[in-house]
Design a protein around this motif. Structure first.
Motif, PDB file in Angstrom:
ATOM      1  N   GLY A  79       0.802  -1.223   0.000  1.00 20.86           N
ATOM      2  CA  GLY A  79       0.000   0.000   0.000  1.00 20.86           C
ATOM      3  C   GLY A  79       0.831   1.267   0.000  1.00 20.86           C
ATOM      4  N   ARG A  80       2.104   1.135  -0.383  1.00 19.39           N
ATOM      5  CA  ARG A  80       3.036   2.257  -0.291  1.00 19.39           C
ATOM      6  C   ARG A  80       2.562   3.472  -1.080  1.00 19.39           C
ATOM      7  NH1 ARG A  80       9.420   1.121  -0.543  1.00 19.39           N
ATOM      8  NH2 ARG A  80      10.229   3.185   0.000  1.00 19.39           N
ATOM      9  N   ALA A  81       1.991   3.242  -2.273  1.00 24.29           N
ATOM     10  CA  ALA A  81       1.528   4.362  -3.104  1.00 24.29           C
ATOM     11  C   ALA A  81       0.431   5.156  -2.408  1.00 24.29           C
ATOM     12  CB  ALA A  81       1.031   3.845  -4.451  1.00 24.29           C
ATOM     13  N   PHE A  82      -0.262   4.498  -1.464  1.00 24.24           N
ATOM     14  CA  PHE A  82      -1.328   5.174  -0.723  1.00 24.24           C
ATOM     15  C   PHE A  82      -0.861   5.585   0.671  1.00 24.24           C
ATOM     16  CE2 PHE A  82      -3.355   2.449  -3.840  1.00 24.24           C
ATOM     17  CZ  PHE A  82      -4.265   3.309  -4.425  1.00 24.24           C
ATOM     18  N   GLY A  83       0.440   5.481   0.907  1.00 24.38           N
ATOM     19  CA  GLY A  83       0.993   5.943   2.167  1.00 24.38           C
ATOM     20  C   GLY A  83       1.012   4.924   3.273  1.00 24.38           C
ATOM     21  N   THR A  93      -0.020  -7.770  13.760  1.00 18.85           N
ATOM     22  CA  THR A  93      -0.071  -7.085  12.474  1.00 18.85           C
ATOM     23  C   THR A  93      -0.365  -5.607  12.693  1.00 18.85           C
ATOM     24  OG1 THR A  93      -0.855  -9.083  11.376  1.00 18.85           O
ATOM     25  CG2 THR A  93      -1.201  -6.997  10.223  1.00 18.85           C
ATOM     26  N   VAL A  94       0.446  -4.764  12.098  1.00 23.01           N
ATOM     27  CA  VAL A  94       0.234  -3.321  12.222  1.00 23.01           C
ATOM     28  C   VAL A  94       0.247  -2.695  10.830  1.00 23.01           C
ATOM     29  CG1 VAL A  94       1.361  -3.298  14.475  1.00 23.01           C
ATOM     30  CG2 VAL A  94       2.686  -2.714  12.442  1.00 23.01           C
ATOM     31  N   GLU A  95      -0.479  -1.619  10.683  1.00 20.81           N
ATOM     32  CA  GLU A  95      -0.427  -0.799   9.474  1.00 20.81           C
ATOM     33  C   GLU A  95      -0.220   0.645   9.892  1.00 20.81           C
ATOM     34  OE1 GLU A  95      -3.752  -1.287   6.855  1.00 20.81           O
ATOM     35  OE2 GLU A  95      -2.976  -3.171   6.025  1.00 20.81           O
ATOM     36  N   ILE A  96       0.738   1.280   9.251  1.00 16.72           N
ATOM     37  CA  ILE A  96       1.071   2.663   9.589  1.00 16.72           C
ATOM     38  C   ILE A  96       0.932   3.485   8.315  1.00 16.72           C
ATOM     39  CG2 ILE A  96       2.789   4.197  10.601  1.00 16.72           C
ATOM     40  CD1 ILE A  96       4.105   1.703  11.822  1.00 16.72           C
ATOM     41  N   THR A  97       0.110   4.533   8.375  1.00 14.98           N
ATOM     42  CA  THR A  97      -0.213   5.315   7.189  1.00 14.98           C
ATOM     43  C   THR A  97       0.121   6.787   7.409  1.00 14.98           C
ATOM     44  OG1 THR A  97      -2.028   3.800   6.663  1.00 14.98           O
ATOM     45  CG2 THR A  97      -2.055   5.956   5.577  1.00 14.98           C
TER      46      THR A  97
END
Length: 479
Positions: A79-83, A93-97
């Motif tokens: 999801g790098r393109a979306f930050g 599991t973590v997601e950092i935006t």
């Protein structure tokens, strides 16, 4: 909903957990902001389990990746393109935006990705106030710029900005609103509900994959009826699942039949009940079964196309099972579901009426074997769907159907134990058939295999000598 004090204490414990505290310390040491955001914060107030951890930060994706790598057991940047950078930290599991401020331009199916500059700005661009809550780290400070706590207490879904702006930024939020009514048991405020109806056509710019994913999440909730009713009331269902509004068939004064739409919602609810109580689709605590729920929702969508008004006030729907199976395939393909799900749902819909012939006369063992053979690996789901399809208020009729299906399941179990019905095959395989008949691989081998399979279904296990005798006799007559 627990008290605010209890929720804050729970959030404090969450912030002190090893995974969260390690991330907070790393970002603070690098001079970056970090906040736990959205679902984990909301669910702490609702006393719901907190699973995946979502964070937001002022750091760019490259910086996030740089800071997370030393702490992570694994990481991914799909999801790098979306930050967004994902990682597995301490087994969680973590997601950092990166703070976001993007929106749709109203015509294309992809949003313009724009990174924001502050936590408050990021929160005000989120879908609903109850999801626009954050916990600054490591200070453990609650941030609520749009009154999300009050809406949590009131069990209300409201957008942080005006609904027109919010749904204009991302029309998928309208489907998320329907989904949250099912997941959280909340209701939409009047302005939000009105905007969903007024702006429903804008859902057309959202990709089919994202729409299908939202419908799946709604159906996996404990109470999908609430979300489906929101889709119906807003008119969104006519765009994303038009087969469901079509179930609201007109009933005239001379011809009467049950309300197919309400029947469908009842079947869905009953299927969920059987899915949970039977526990044969993965054991206690298994994930909600999307295939069962899609089949229940779509099982009667062939009725509008097959509806026929008969003499004497009778309404018939001949072959709606076959027609419905084809329609379900078409709709699920349009929503980009995977082939395994599509084929399983279509098979269940095509077979969902088969049992009702069982109540009209005793089935032979051959008929029971064919029922199992045709259901294949969907047999347990077919049991659930068929039982759920009984919605009559006539207690005597309901009991009769229930006892009949109990009997059918007992016969299936008895035959399975006796004949290993979970893998019904002819008594001779392809190699044996070719050796006995003296033929090479080709069409004749397939025909012989099917002949022996029918013999097996009719009469049960034959044994090699008897199967060989019947094969030779068939071959001689055929020649």
């Amino acid at each position: 909903m627990q008290s605010v004090a209890s929720a804050l204490a729970r959030l404090g414990d969450l912030a002190a957990s090893p995974t969260v505290s390690r991330l907070a310390a790393a970002f603070a040491a690098a001079g970056h902001e970090l906040a736990l955001v959205g679902g984990p914060v909301r669910d702490s107030f609702l006393n719901r389990p907190v699973h995946d951890l979502d964070f937001t930060t002022d750091a760019t994706p490259d910086r996030i990746l740089h800071l997370v790598k030393p702490l992570a057991d694994a990481h991914w940047d799909i999801g790098r393109a979306f930050g967004t950078i994902g990682a597995l930290v301490g087994g969680e599991t973590v997601e950092i935006t990166t703070y976001r401020a993007d929106s749709y331009d109203g015509t294309t199916r992809k949003p313009d990705v724009v990174f924001g500059t502050s936590l408050e700005e990021d929160l005000m661009r989120r879908d609903f106030t109850v999801n626009a809550l954050a916990l600054r780290l490591p200070a453990v400070t609650l941030v609520d710029p749009s009154g999300g706590i009050d809406d949590l207490l009131g069990k209300v879904l409201r957008t942080p900005s005006t609904p027109a702006v919010s749904f204009g930024d991302d029309p998928l939020r309208m489907l998320r609103g329907a989904r949250f009514t099912s997941q959280l048991g909340f209701t939409l405020d009047v302005e939000t509900a009105d905007a969903m109806e007024a702006m429903r056509e804008s859902i057309a710019i959202i990709s089919a994959e994202r729409i299908g994913d939202e419908i799946a999440k709604l159906l996996r909730s404990d109470n999908p009826r609430a979300g489906i009713e929101v889709l119906m009331e807003s008119g969104l269902a006519e765009i994303v699942l038009p087969e469901i509004p079509a179930l609201r068939l007109e009933i005239d004064e001379h011809h009467h039949h049950k309300d197919v739409y309400q029947h469908t919602l009842t079947v869905l609810e009953q299927a969920i009940g059987y899915e949970k109580s039977r526990g044969n689709l993965g054991g206690p605590g298994h994930a909600p079964d999307l295939i069962v729920r899609l089949a229940a929702l779509l099982h009667d969508i062939g009725k509008p196309a097959t509806r026929k008004l008969e003499p004497g006030g009778v309404v018939s729907f001949y072959h709606h099972d076959v027609v419905g199976s084809k329609l379900a395939k078409k709709r699920l393909r349009a929503l980009r579901y995977d082939n395994e799900t599509i084929n399983a749902v279509a098979k269940l819909i095509e077979l969902h009426l088969r049992f009702f012939g069982y109540t009209e006369g005793a089935w032979t063992d051959s008929a029971v074997r064919r029922y199992v053979r045709d259901a294949g690996d969907q047999l347990e789901r077919l049991h659930i769907l068929t039982r759920a399809d009984v919605t009559t208020r006539n207690r005597r009729k309901a009991d009769r159907l229930g006892f009949a299906y109990d009997d059918l399941e007992q016969r299936i179990a008895a035959l399975a134990e006796k004949e290993q019905m979970d893998a019904v095959r002819p008594d001779l395989d392809g190699e044996q058939i070719m050796a006995i008949l003296g033929v090479r691989p080709g069409r004749e081998v397939g025909e012989a295999y099917r002949f022996l399979l029918e013999q097996r279904l009719d009469d049960g296990p034959l044994g090699v000598p008897e199967a060989t005798r019947r094969l030779q006799s068939w071959w001689a007559e055929r020649s």
